[in-house]
Enzyme design. Structure first.
Site, short mmCIF file in Angstrom:
data_model
loop_
_atom_site.label_atom_id
_atom_site.label_comp_id
_atom_site.label_asym_id
_atom_site.label_seq_id
_atom_site.Cartn_x
_atom_site.Cartn_y
_atom_site.Cartn_z
N LYS A 13 83.68 83.71 19.52
CA LYS A 13 83.42 85.00 20.16
C LYS A 13 82.34 85.79 19.43
O LYS A 13 81.62 86.57 20.06
CB LYS A 13 84.72 85.80 20.32
CG LYS A 13 85.66 85.16 21.33
CD LYS A 13 86.63 86.11 21.98
CE LYS A 13 87.39 85.38 23.08
NZ LYS A 13 88.46 86.16 23.68
N LYS A 21 85.98 74.94 26.95
CA LYS A 21 87.15 75.27 27.76
C LYS A 21 86.75 76.19 28.92
O LYS A 21 85.79 76.96 28.82
CB LYS A 21 88.26 75.89 26.91
CG LYS A 21 88.08 77.35 26.58
CD LYS A 21 89.42 77.99 26.17
CE LYS A 21 89.22 79.50 26.01
NZ LYS A 21 90.41 80.28 25.93
N LYS A 41 87.48 82.69 31.52
CA LYS A 41 87.18 83.72 32.50
C LYS A 41 86.03 84.62 32.07
O LYS A 41 85.49 85.37 32.87
CB LYS A 41 88.43 84.55 32.79
CG LYS A 41 89.10 85.17 31.57
CD LYS A 41 90.29 86.00 32.01
CE LYS A 41 91.56 85.76 31.24
NZ LYS A 41 91.67 86.40 29.95
#
Ligand code: ATP
Ligand code: LTN
Length: 340
Positions: free
Chosen positions: A121, A203, A206
């Site tokens: 992130k 992965k 969203k």
């Protein structure tokens, strides 16, 4: 009471949560929500909408508010039953933030630096590597340890966070004895890691900017079909699990998870058939699996009063359980209570 009477066994406690950080995906459903539903019968379950975690990446307030409602409605739409499980919103139970601070002080900089989610992130949002993103695992540990959870059903991407939760719990139990139950991860065998349809080495997420990479639980059937038809595969044109065939492996996994078939059965079903047929079949199976969820969602999202009442009641029940652990922790660490 006769000596033979066995003590009634306490049901095992489950805690899990999901962030209202965007539209929920097929990955969230197969990796997490589907199991949450199945576990309701056998376990004492508490499930949370993790709004405090979601602000570790920037959220636009109006959109964020909508996502919280959507997530609350979707948890009910996939079949979580407020009569069986406690459904809560993280920020409505302030003990989460309070225990998180305490756990922060028992979590090392070095161990947080090793978290792959933090590294991923930070790379994705180099302009906003905030302290909350770094200490995210300590808040997650607080979520779990507050309820003395035995099991935590999550997708494979969260395994490392479960390990650090156990390390923190063990460390504090060694210092203060008997504070926390050590939680075990429960990672489903099928659907544990649903990969991106555009880059099957990553992965399905969203927060992925390319909408073709992921299927939202509320996508329209024609969008779902289009995304599967465009899914990245390989040039071998053989529906079988194999190395270097991440795209097909992923589609076999998805098809297996929604139909209940094993990889072997899927391979047999599509022997001699091309990728086009297979992709269509996967798309159709996913459309059918998501149809009832979408219909139930449409009904619930128009009844905000009901949604709020379900989550308010659940959060009140959760707060009573959480308060017990928090005051035990405070007492054992030596805090003075204003009561005496
Ligand atoms: P983001 O993509 O914004 O980082 P996320 O979807 O990974 O968010 P959550 O919403 O908190 O994160 O995930 C909720 C649950 O869904 C977790 O248990 C997580 O393991 C599971 N999950 C998320 N993505 C996948 C995936 N692609 N495959 C399987 N499980 C997943
Ligand atoms: N970090 C998790 C969401 C999450 C969670 C939790 C899961 C927050 N708190 C407690 C299980 C238990 C995620 O991103 N999937």
């Amino acid at each position: 009471m006769s000596e033979q009477t066995p003590a009634p066994q306490r049901k095992k406690r489950i805690y899990s949560g999901i962030q209202p950080s965007g539209m929920l995906t097929l990955g969230n459903y197969l990796g997490a929500l589907k199991n949450w539903k199945n576990m309701q019968e056998e376990y004492d379950c508490i499930y949370g909408v993790m709004d405090l975690h979601a602000i570790t990446v920037r959220q636009e307030p109006a959109k964020f508010r909508q996502q919280i409602y959507t997530t609350c409605a979707l948890l009910l739409a996939v079949g979580l039953d407020p009569q069986k499980s406690v459904l809560m919103v993280q920020s409505w139970v302030p003990a989460h933030a309070e225990l998180a601070w305490i756990l922060d002080c028992y979590t090392q900089f070095g161990e947080l630096s090793r978290m792959t989610q933090f590294k991923d992130k930070s790379q994705k949002h180099p302009e906003n590597i905030n302290a909350g993103l770094f200490t995210y695992p300590a808040l997650m540990a607080a979520d779990i340890l507050l309820y003395q959870a035995d099991l935590v059903p999550v997708g494979a991407d969260q395994k490392q966070h479960l390990e650090i939760t156990r390390d923190i719990a063990l460390r504090m139990n060694n210092l203060y004895s008997g504070l926390f139950t050590l939680p075990e991860p429960y990672i489903p065998p099928a659907g544990a890691r649903v990969m991106s349809l555009q880059d099957p080495t990553r992965k399905m997420s969203k927060s992925d900017e390319n909408p073709n990479a992921w299927v939202a639980l509320l996508d329209k059937p024609e969008d779902i079909m289009r995304k599967f038809k465009r899914a990245v595969t390989d040039s071998e044109a053989k529906v079988c699990v194999g190395e270097g065939k991440e795209g097909i492996n992923n589609l076999i996994g998805i098809y297996g998870a929604v139909t209940g078939k094993t990889a072997g059965q899927v391979e047999a079903e599509f022997e001699g058939k091309g990728y086009g047929d297979f992709k269509t079949a996967v798309g159709e199976a996913v459309v059918e699996a998501l149809r009832p969820i979408r219909e139930e969602y449409d009904r619930l999202i128009n009844d905000k009063g009901y949604l709020l009442s379900v989550y308010r009641e659940g959060s009140e029940r959760a707060a009573r359980l959480a308060a017990r652990t928090l005051s035990k922790v405070q007492r054992k660490l030596g805090f003075v209570s204003p009561e005496k």
